[in-house]
Structures are given as structure tokens and as C-alpha cells.
Write a protein that holds these residues in place. Sequence first.
Motif, PDB file in Angstrom:
ATOM      1  N   VAL A 181      37.679  43.957  53.935  1.00  0.00           N
ATOM      2  CA  VAL A 181      37.133  42.616  54.101  1.00  0.00           C
ATOM      3  C   VAL A 181      38.177  41.609  53.652  1.00  0.00           C
ATOM      4  O   VAL A 181      38.764  41.726  52.579  1.00  0.00           O
ATOM      5  CB  VAL A 181      35.840  42.458  53.277  1.00  0.00           C
ATOM      6  N   LYS A 182      38.415  40.617  54.484  1.00  0.00           N
ATOM      7  CA  LYS A 182      39.394  39.582  54.132  1.00  0.00           C
ATOM      8  C   LYS A 182      38.809  38.652  53.084  1.00  0.00           C
ATOM      9  O   LYS A 182      37.669  38.218  53.174  1.00  0.00           O
ATOM     10  CB  LYS A 182      39.778  38.767  55.370  1.00  0.00           C
ATOM     11  N   ILE A 183      39.615  38.379  52.074  1.00  0.00           N
ATOM     12  CA  ILE A 183      39.211  37.475  51.009  1.00  0.00           C
ATOM     13  C   ILE A 183      40.051  36.210  51.117  1.00  0.00           C
ATOM     14  O   ILE A 183      41.270  36.273  51.269  1.00  0.00           O
ATOM     15  CB  ILE A 183      39.427  38.130  49.632  1.00  0.00           C
ATOM     16  N   ASN A 184      39.392  35.087  51.026  1.00  0.00           N
ATOM     17  CA  ASN A 184      40.082  33.812  51.080  1.00  0.00           C
ATOM     18  C   ASN A 184      40.926  33.680  49.814  1.00  0.00           C
ATOM     19  O   ASN A 184      40.401  33.669  48.696  1.00  0.00           O
ATOM     20  CB  ASN A 184      39.044  32.690  51.158  1.00  0.00           C
ATOM     21  N   PRO A 185      42.272  33.584  49.932  1.00  0.00           N
ATOM     22  CA  PRO A 185      43.136  33.529  48.739  1.00  0.00           C
ATOM     23  C   PRO A 185      42.876  32.322  47.844  1.00  0.00           C
ATOM     24  O   PRO A 185      43.001  32.411  46.629  1.00  0.00           O
ATOM     25  CB  PRO A 185      44.537  33.477  49.317  1.00  0.00           C
ATOM     26  N   LEU A 186      42.475  31.213  48.430  1.00  0.00           N
ATOM     27  CA  LEU A 186      42.183  30.019  47.640  1.00  0.00           C
ATOM     28  C   LEU A 186      40.959  30.249  46.740  1.00  0.00           C
ATOM     29  O   LEU A 186      40.971  29.946  45.551  1.00  0.00           O
ATOM     30  CB  LEU A 186      41.954  28.828  48.560  1.00  0.00           C
ATOM     31  N   LYS A 187      39.918  30.837  47.299  1.00  0.00           N
ATOM     32  CA  LYS A 187      38.724  31.119  46.527  1.00  0.00           C
ATOM     33  C   LYS A 187      38.992  32.201  45.485  1.00  0.00           C
ATOM     34  O   LYS A 187      38.478  32.149  44.371  1.00  0.00           O
ATOM     35  CB  LYS A 187      37.576  31.556  47.430  1.00  0.00           C
ATOM     36  N   GLY A 233      39.615  33.868  39.623  1.00  0.00           N
ATOM     37  CA  GLY A 233      40.400  34.552  38.611  1.00  0.00           C
ATOM     38  C   GLY A 233      40.649  33.736  37.359  1.00  0.00           C
ATOM     39  O   GLY A 233      41.029  34.268  36.328  1.00  0.00           O
ATOM     40  N   GLY A 234      40.420  32.462  37.386  1.00  0.00           N
ATOM     41  CA  GLY A 234      40.719  31.585  36.259  1.00  0.00           C
ATOM     42  C   GLY A 234      39.672  31.566  35.178  1.00  0.00           C
ATOM     43  O   GLY A 234      39.827  30.901  34.165  1.00  0.00           O
ATOM     44  N   HIS A 235      38.570  32.254  35.329  1.00  0.00           N
ATOM     45  CA  HIS A 235      37.485  32.202  34.332  1.00  0.00           C
ATOM     46  C   HIS A 235      37.903  32.863  33.113  1.00  0.00           C
ATOM     47  O   HIS A 235      38.027  33.638  32.501  1.00  0.00           O
ATOM     48  CB  HIS A 235      36.189  32.812  34.881  1.00  0.00           C
TER      49      HIS A 235
END
Length: 91
Positions: free
Chosen positions: A78-84, A89-91
Motif C-alpha cells: 500500500v502506498k503511503i503518502n510521504p508527507l503524512k 513520525g514526529g509524535h
Amino acid sequence: MLCTTIKKGQECPFMTKKGCSYNGGACFTLVEQCTGCTRVVELESGWYCTACPEPGIKWKNGNCNLATHVARETKEGVKINPLKASKRGGH
């Protein structure tokens, strides 16, 4: 309420004081695709599903969503939107 028609003594959402309110006034027997499911119960009048009053409808458009014996297909690649993904990941 407890069923008084086919699944005597079992809890049923369709049972009312006037009797079974499901289409036709009773549950329907299993279809062939239900073989192997853990929700199947044998009663005096045949084999029935404990989760669904009419199992044939559940199998009409593919696999039954309540079936315990059918493996669910997972989507690989499944392709993941890199921006999202970078925001998560910043949490």
C-alpha cells in the motif's frame, strides 16, 4: 429476549413478546460456505448460525464478515503518502 422458535433458550435480538420479528418469523439454516465456522451450532431442526438469522445473505456479495474460518486478505504494498508519514513520525 430468549428465542422460543428455533434457537430455544438462546438470546435473540429479533425475539419479541409476540414471537420472532425476523423476516418469515424464524431463522434460516446454514449455507455450504458456513462449514467450518465457529459460530455454527447444531439444533434439533438443523445447523444454524449464532450471529446471523439468514446466513445466505452474508455470503451473497462475497465472504461473510462474521465468518471465523475465512482468512482476511491484507493489502500489501500500500502506498503511503510521504508527507503524512513524516507528520506521524514526529509524535
